[in-house]
Write a protein that holds these residues in place. Structure first.
Motif, mmCIF file in Angstrom:
data_model
loop_
_atom_site.group_PDB
_atom_site.id
_atom_site.type_symbol
_atom_site.label_atom_id
_atom_site.label_comp_id
_atom_site.label_asym_id
_atom_site.label_seq_id
_atom_site.Cartn_x
_atom_site.Cartn_y
_atom_site.Cartn_z
ATOM 1 N N PRO A 122 0.823 -1.199 0.000
ATOM 2 C CA PRO A 122 0.000 0.000 0.000
ATOM 3 C C PRO A 122 0.856 1.247 0.000
ATOM 4 O O PRO A 122 1.850 1.321 0.682
ATOM 5 C CB PRO A 122 -0.794 -0.099 1.303
ATOM 6 C CG PRO A 122 0.028 -0.964 2.177
ATOM 7 C CD PRO A 122 0.776 -1.906 1.260
ATOM 8 N N SER A 146 -0.809 4.406 0.116
ATOM 9 C CA SER A 146 -1.764 5.481 0.319
ATOM 10 C C SER A 146 -1.331 6.479 1.374
ATOM 11 O O SER A 146 -0.622 6.165 2.306
ATOM 12 C CB SER A 146 -3.120 4.908 0.694
ATOM 13 O OG SER A 146 -3.023 4.257 1.933
ATOM 14 N N SER A 154 -6.343 5.552 1.948
ATOM 15 C CA SER A 154 -7.353 5.503 0.912
ATOM 16 C C SER A 154 -7.179 4.313 -0.016
ATOM 17 O O SER A 154 -8.024 4.050 -0.841
ATOM 18 C CB SER A 154 -7.317 6.792 0.099
ATOM 19 O OG SER A 154 -6.045 6.932 -0.482
ATOM 20 N N ASP A 155 -6.124 3.629 0.098
ATOM 21 C CA ASP A 155 -5.847 2.505 -0.769
ATOM 22 C C ASP A 155 -6.777 1.358 -0.430
ATOM 23 O O ASP A 155 -6.844 0.915 0.691
ATOM 24 C CB ASP A 155 -4.387 2.075 -0.583
ATOM 25 C CG ASP A 155 -4.026 0.854 -1.389
ATOM 26 O OD1 ASP A 155 -3.000 0.266 -1.066
ATOM 27 O OD2 ASP A 155 -4.749 0.493 -2.315
ATOM 28 N N SER A 204 -6.573 -1.618 -2.052
ATOM 29 C CA SER A 204 -6.033 -2.814 -2.672
ATOM 30 C C SER A 204 -6.295 -4.017 -1.793
ATOM 31 O O SER A 204 -6.516 -3.914 -0.607
ATOM 32 C CB SER A 204 -4.526 -2.678 -2.913
ATOM 33 O OG SER A 204 -3.824 -2.825 -1.707
ATOM 34 N N ASN A 239 -10.926 10.508 -0.619
ATOM 35 C CA ASN A 239 -10.673 9.102 -0.311
ATOM 36 C C ASN A 239 -11.777 8.206 -0.851
ATOM 37 O O ASN A 239 -11.516 7.104 -1.343
ATOM 38 C CB ASN A 239 -10.505 8.905 1.191
ATOM 39 C CG ASN A 239 -9.168 9.386 1.688
ATOM 40 O OD1 ASN A 239 -8.213 9.508 0.927
ATOM 41 N ND2 ASN A 239 -9.087 9.680 2.973
ATOM 42 N N ASN A 284 -11.256 7.901 -4.545
ATOM 43 C CA ASN A 284 -10.109 7.027 -4.788
ATOM 44 C C ASN A 284 -10.499 5.570 -4.572
ATOM 45 O O ASN A 284 -10.113 4.702 -5.346
ATOM 46 C CB ASN A 284 -8.945 7.423 -3.893
ATOM 47 C CG ASN A 284 -7.728 6.570 -4.138
ATOM 48 O OD1 ASN A 284 -7.407 5.701 -3.332
ATOM 49 N ND2 ASN A 284 -7.041 6.795 -5.247
ATOM 50 N N MET A 309 -10.189 2.416 -7.160
ATOM 51 C CA MET A 309 -9.477 1.186 -6.822
ATOM 52 C C MET A 309 -10.418 -0.026 -6.878
ATOM 53 O O MET A 309 -10.017 -1.103 -7.321
ATOM 54 C CB MET A 309 -8.839 1.305 -5.444
ATOM 55 C CG MET A 309 -7.803 2.418 -5.362
ATOM 56 S SD MET A 309 -6.474 2.235 -6.544
ATOM 57 C CE MET A 309 -5.288 1.474 -5.486
ATOM 58 N N ARG A 325 -3.397 6.345 -6.731
ATOM 59 C CA ARG A 325 -2.845 6.662 -5.407
ATOM 60 C C ARG A 325 -2.109 8.004 -5.427
ATOM 61 O O ARG A 325 -2.264 8.830 -4.528
ATOM 62 C CB ARG A 325 -1.883 5.570 -4.955
ATOM 63 C CG ARG A 325 -2.566 4.324 -4.487
ATOM 64 C CD ARG A 325 -1.520 3.361 -3.912
ATOM 65 N NE ARG A 325 -1.999 2.007 -4.014
ATOM 66 C CZ ARG A 325 -1.535 1.094 -4.864
ATOM 67 N NH1 ARG A 325 -0.542 1.372 -5.681
ATOM 68 N NH2 ARG A 325 -2.041 -0.111 -4.875
ATOM 69 N N ASN A 380 -4.469 10.900 -5.661
ATOM 70 C CA ASN A 380 -5.154 11.098 -4.384
ATOM 71 C C ASN A 380 -4.233 11.799 -3.384
ATOM 72 O O ASN A 380 -4.654 12.746 -2.701
ATOM 73 C CB ASN A 380 -5.654 9.769 -3.822
ATOM 74 C CG ASN A 380 -6.579 9.963 -2.645
ATOM 75 O OD1 ASN A 380 -7.553 10.701 -2.735
ATOM 76 N ND2 ASN A 380 -6.275 9.317 -1.535
ATOM 77 N N LYS A 381 -2.991 11.376 -3.306
ATOM 78 C CA LYS A 381 -2.039 12.028 -2.398
ATOM 79 C C LYS A 381 -1.888 13.504 -2.748
ATOM 80 O O LYS A 381 -1.900 14.372 -1.880
ATOM 81 C CB LYS A 381 -0.659 11.365 -2.487
ATOM 82 C CG LYS A 381 -0.545 10.044 -1.800
ATOM 83 C CD LYS A 381 0.882 9.530 -1.955
ATOM 84 C CE LYS A 381 1.020 8.128 -1.492
ATOM 85 N NZ LYS A 381 2.396 7.644 -1.618
#
Length: 157
Positions: free
Chosen positions: A22, A24, A28-29, A31, A70, A73, A77, A123, A126-127
């Motif tokens: 990850p 994030s 927010s990830d 995966s 988030n 995102n 994902m 990702r 989003n960051k």
């Protein structure tokens, strides 16, 4: 067709680090690295946001914007989840073979490269978007927090 256990462990670890780690900013990830831990994972997201709120003195508007980012995102994902699930299934089959098929591993990675890139791009976007919500002072504080965390991780490895 026997595969050495050490080779299997190394290949599996490498795959996990390269594909599933990850990256994030605020949890927010989505995966499947956290597969099976969705409830706890999302609770961790709330804890991370609470920590950022406390440390950066985020306004309610900033908190809502970060939550919205988030959520967007996560939707991106989630759209990639079926492809990643298929990749993991194929990887599992590959890794359970009696002999390691290097060419099949390479082909599997190449065939899924667009998905990996899409995930990394989502990702990163989003960051960047989250950072744009912060004031200059908050961003400076965040960067200090990030540097301390990075330095701490370097000492432990």
């Amino acid at each position: 067709m026997k595969i050495k256990l050490k080779t299997l462990a190394i290949a599996t670890s490498l795959c996990s680090v390269l594909v599933l780690a990850p990256l994030s900013f605020a949890g927010s990830d989505s995966s499947s690295y956290h597969r099976g831990h969705d409830k706890g994972y999302h609770q961790m997201t709330e804890r991370k946001l609470a920590k950022l709120t406390r440390r950066l003195d985020l306004s309610e508007q900033q908190q809502n914007e970060i939550k919205k980012l988030n959520s967007e995102n996560k939707a991106e994902m989630d759209a990639l989840k079926p492809v990643m699930d298929d990749f993991r299934e194929q990887m599992s089959i590959l890794m359970s073979a009696e002999r390691f098929d290097e060419q099949a591993f390479i082909e599997l990675r190449v065939n899924n490269q667009a998905t990996f890139t899409s995930m990394a791009l989502a990702r990163a976007k989003n960051k960047f978007a989250i950072k744009s919500v912060l004031t200059e002072t908050q961003l400076a504080t965040y960067n200090t927090m990030k540097k301390k965390r990075s330095d701490s991780n370097k000492r432990h490895h």
